[in-house]
Design a protein around this motif. Structure first.
Motif, PDB file in Angstrom:
ATOM      1  N   ILE A 242     -36.081  20.570 -12.572  1.00  0.00           N
ATOM      2  CA  ILE A 242     -34.799  20.256 -13.204  1.00  0.00           C
ATOM      3  C   ILE A 242     -34.911  20.295 -14.719  1.00  0.00           C
ATOM      4  O   ILE A 242     -34.113  20.940 -15.401  1.00  0.00           O
ATOM      5  CB  ILE A 242     -34.299  18.877 -12.731  1.00  0.00           C
ATOM      6  N   VAL A 243     -35.912  19.623 -15.263  1.00  0.00           N
ATOM      7  CA  VAL A 243     -36.030  19.557 -16.723  1.00  0.00           C
ATOM      8  C   VAL A 243     -36.563  20.853 -17.321  1.00  0.00           C
ATOM      9  O   VAL A 243     -36.487  21.048 -18.536  1.00  0.00           O
ATOM     10  CB  VAL A 243     -36.918  18.366 -17.156  1.00  0.00           C
ATOM     11  N   SER A 244     -37.082  21.740 -16.481  1.00  0.00           N
ATOM     12  CA  SER A 244     -37.575  23.015 -16.990  1.00  0.00           C
ATOM     13  C   SER A 244     -36.577  24.149 -16.789  1.00  0.00           C
ATOM     14  O   SER A 244     -36.848  25.286 -17.182  1.00  0.00           O
ATOM     15  CB  SER A 244     -38.909  23.375 -16.331  1.00  0.00           C
ATOM     16  N   SER A 245     -35.420  23.849 -16.190  1.00  0.00           N
ATOM     17  CA  SER A 245     -34.438  24.908 -15.964  1.00  0.00           C
ATOM     18  C   SER A 245     -33.064  24.607 -16.548  1.00  0.00           C
ATOM     19  O   SER A 245     -32.325  25.539 -16.873  1.00  0.00           O
ATOM     20  CB  SER A 245     -34.310  25.218 -14.468  1.00  0.00           C
ATOM     21  N   TYR A 246     -32.716  23.335 -16.691  1.00  0.00           N
ATOM     22  CA  TYR A 246     -31.396  22.981 -17.204  1.00  0.00           C
ATOM     23  C   TYR A 246     -31.462  22.548 -18.668  1.00  0.00           C
ATOM     24  O   TYR A 246     -32.519  22.169 -19.181  1.00  0.00           O
ATOM     25  CB  TYR A 246     -30.779  21.854 -16.369  1.00  0.00           C
ATOM     26  N   SER A 247     -30.306  22.544 -19.307  1.00  0.00           N
ATOM     27  CA  SER A 247     -30.210  22.077 -20.691  1.00  0.00           C
ATOM     28  C   SER A 247     -30.336  20.561 -20.747  1.00  0.00           C
ATOM     29  O   SER A 247     -30.198  19.870 -19.728  1.00  0.00           O
ATOM     30  CB  SER A 247     -28.865  22.493 -21.294  1.00  0.00           C
ATOM     31  N   GLU A 248     -30.585  20.034 -21.931  1.00  0.00           N
ATOM     32  CA  GLU A 248     -30.691  18.582 -22.099  1.00  0.00           C
ATOM     33  C   GLU A 248     -29.419  17.880 -21.637  1.00  0.00           C
ATOM     34  O   GLU A 248     -29.474  16.816 -21.014  1.00  0.00           O
ATOM     35  CB  GLU A 248     -30.977  18.245 -23.558  1.00  0.00           C
ATOM     36  N   GLN A 249     -28.267  18.455 -21.934  1.00  0.00           N
ATOM     37  CA  GLN A 249     -27.001  17.835 -21.559  1.00  0.00           C
ATOM     38  C   GLN A 249     -26.816  17.820 -20.047  1.00  0.00           C
ATOM     39  O   GLN A 249     -26.338  16.832 -19.463  1.00  0.00           O
ATOM     40  CB  GLN A 249     -25.832  18.578 -22.222  1.00  0.00           C
ATOM     41  N   GLU A 250     -27.214  18.905 -19.386  1.00  0.00           N
ATOM     42  CA  GLU A 250     -27.091  18.961 -17.925  1.00  0.00           C
ATOM     43  C   GLU A 250     -28.063  17.998 -17.256  1.00  0.00           C
ATOM     44  O   GLU A 250     -27.740  17.392 -16.226  1.00  0.00           O
ATOM     45  CB  GLU A 250     -27.325  20.388 -17.455  1.00  0.00           C
ATOM     46  N   VAL A 251     -29.249  17.838 -17.826  1.00  0.00           N
ATOM     47  CA  VAL A 251     -30.218  16.882 -17.290  1.00  0.00           C
ATOM     48  C   VAL A 251     -29.655  15.467 -17.332  1.00  0.00           C
ATOM     49  O   VAL A 251     -29.836  14.679 -16.400  1.00  0.00           O
ATOM     50  CB  VAL A 251     -31.545  16.966 -18.071  1.00  0.00           C
ATOM     51  N   ALA A 252     -28.955  15.142 -18.400  1.00  0.00           N
ATOM     52  CA  ALA A 252     -28.438  13.782 -18.587  1.00  0.00           C
ATOM     53  C   ALA A 252     -27.417  13.386 -17.529  1.00  0.00           C
ATOM     54  O   ALA A 252     -27.230  12.192 -17.256  1.00  0.00           O
ATOM     55  CB  ALA A 252     -27.825  13.644 -19.975  1.00  0.00           C
ATOM     56  N   THR A 253     -26.763  14.362 -16.901  1.00  0.00           N
ATOM     57  CA  THR A 253     -25.756  14.063 -15.884  1.00  0.00           C
ATOM     58  C   THR A 253     -26.176  14.561 -14.504  1.00  0.00           C
ATOM     59  O   THR A 253     -25.358  14.582 -13.579  1.00  0.00           O
ATOM     60  CB  THR A 253     -24.408  14.696 -16.263  1.00  0.00           C
ATOM     61  N   PHE A 254     -27.428  14.914 -14.358  1.00  0.00           N
ATOM     62  CA  PHE A 254     -27.909  15.509 -13.116  1.00  0.00           C
ATOM     63  C   PHE A 254     -27.721  14.570 -11.931  1.00  0.00           C
ATOM     64  O   PHE A 254     -28.138  13.406 -11.971  1.00  0.00           O
ATOM     65  CB  PHE A 254     -29.383  15.874 -13.264  1.00  0.00           C
ATOM     66  N   GLY A 255     -27.108  15.065 -10.874  1.00  0.00           N
ATOM     67  CA  GLY A 255     -26.927  14.309  -9.637  1.00  0.00           C
ATOM     68  C   GLY A 255     -25.699  13.441  -9.566  1.00  0.00           C
ATOM     69  O   GLY A 255     -25.386  12.887  -8.506  1.00  0.00           O
ATOM     70  N   LEU A 256     -24.969  13.306 -10.659  1.00  0.00           N
ATOM     71  CA  LEU A 256     -23.807  12.410 -10.675  1.00  0.00           C
ATOM     72  C   LEU A 256     -22.638  12.932  -9.846  1.00  0.00           C
ATOM     73  O   LEU A 256     -21.717  12.175  -9.535  1.00  0.00           O
ATOM     74  CB  LEU A 256     -23.346  12.168 -12.120  1.00  0.00           C
ATOM     75  N   ASN A 257     -22.685  14.205  -9.478  1.00  0.00           N
ATOM     76  CA  ASN A 257     -21.576  14.777  -8.710  1.00  0.00           C
ATOM     77  C   ASN A 257     -21.740  14.602  -7.204  1.00  0.00           C
ATOM     78  O   ASN A 257     -20.922  15.084  -6.426  1.00  0.00           O
ATOM     79  CB  ASN A 257     -21.431  16.264  -9.039  1.00  0.00           C
ATOM     80  N   THR A 258     -22.786  13.906  -6.756  1.00  0.00           N
ATOM     81  CA  THR A 258     -22.955  13.652  -5.324  1.00  0.00           C
ATOM     82  C   THR A 258     -22.113  12.450  -4.909  1.00  0.00           C
ATOM     83  O   THR A 258     -21.740  11.624  -5.744  1.00  0.00           O
ATOM     84  CB  THR A 258     -24.428  13.360  -4.985  1.00  0.00           C
TER      85      THR A 258
END
Length: 299
Positions: A242-258
């Protein structure tokens, strides 16, 4: 000794897992787990093994970190010895080995690029030399490179994604199959993206769809040999990928859409792999089990 984590407790609940993560970015895939903040949780101390995999030998690709590490530790708790194949993450692999050995398992580390078929052949040879047999094959290696338009997916990226995510399924299975006895298990890591798609992961999602079809077709081919073939389709899980493929901003909200409003932790997948590797699933083959925080998928 491998590190402890603040979310380990006998009162663990999903509310204790981080709902969001500090912005962070690593520049090389699959990524290094030891420098993630917070560290992924790969072990549940409340899980007590009962010998379900006693004296079994498992090869786990991508087993140095993330889901693979959690599976390796879970298998060790159940009495298995493990062989971990990884790309370059030496420190992560050594930490996983320490964790496996702390639970009484033996652990063989193999560094190699699984895009090359020779690595699969060598892995099987080294496994047989060390343990004399193979009982379980966990195919877990993957990369992903988000692109907002298919025209941005270069031929180089397309080849890398397919050569990493699906070709080793064929290479490892072909190399290991002559040594798999009746009762053996092959388990792949698919993804929720194989069912729901992902507009930024067209190539990755299509490889995971290939994993699903690989699982279903191979299960039919190997049924007469009494070798079970299944897969696990995770949702968003907090791993180095996750942290090696997404941007910093996307990492900060990762998984919140579940539906559960959080990313999963690697240890929350381990019991699913244990089930599929053990005799508990003797009548299960060609199936994909979904561990995704409550998202509804069409199977």
């Amino acid at each position: 000794m491998y590190p402890s984590y603040p979310y380990y407790s006998s009162q663990f609940t999903c509310e204790q897992s981080p709902l969001s993560f500090p912005p962070q970015k690593q520049n090389r895939q699959p990524g290094i787990e030891s420098i993630m903040v917070p560290r992924p949780i790969f072990d549940n101390p409340n899980y007590v093994g009962s010998g379900k995999l006693q004296d079994k030998v498992a090869i786990i690709t991508g087993g140095d970190s993330g889901i693979g590490r959690a599976v390796a530790v879970g298998f060790a708790k159940e009495g298995a010895n493990v062989v971990i194949v990884y790309l370059y993450e030496d420190s992560d692999a050594e930490e996983t080995k320490q964790a496996v050995e702390s639970y009484g398992g033996r652990c063989l580390l193999i560094r190699g690029d699984l895009r090359h078929e020779a690595v699969s052949i060598q892995t099987v040879q080294h496994t047989l030399a060390a343990f004399g047999k193979i009982d379980i094959l966990v195919l877990n290696q993957a990369v992903q490179f988000p692109q907002n338009c298919i025209t941005n997916i270069s031929t180089e990226q397309l080849l890398n994604t397919y050569q990493t995510n699906i070709f080793p399924h064929f290479f490892m299975t072909k190399a290991a199959l002559p040594f798999l006895a009746p009762g053996s298990a092959i388990i792949s890591t698919a993804s929720i993206t194989a069912y729901q798609g992902n507009k930024e992961l067209v190539d990755y999602s299509s490889t995971k769809g290939a994993v699903v079809s690989f699982t279903r077709s191979l299960s039919l081919q190997l049924a007469d040999k009494c070798i079970r073939v299944n897969a696990v389709a995770p949702g968003p899980i907090w791993t180095p990928l996750i942290v090696s493929s997404y941007s910093e901003q996307e990492v900060a909200t990762f998984g919140l859409n579940t539906p559960m409003k959080r990313a999963g932790q690697p240890f929350e997948l381990a019991p699913t792999y244990i089930y599929l590797a053990s005799d508990d699933s003797k009548y299960v083959s060609g199936q994909v089990l979904h561990v995704n925080g409550g998202s509804i998928t069409e199977t």
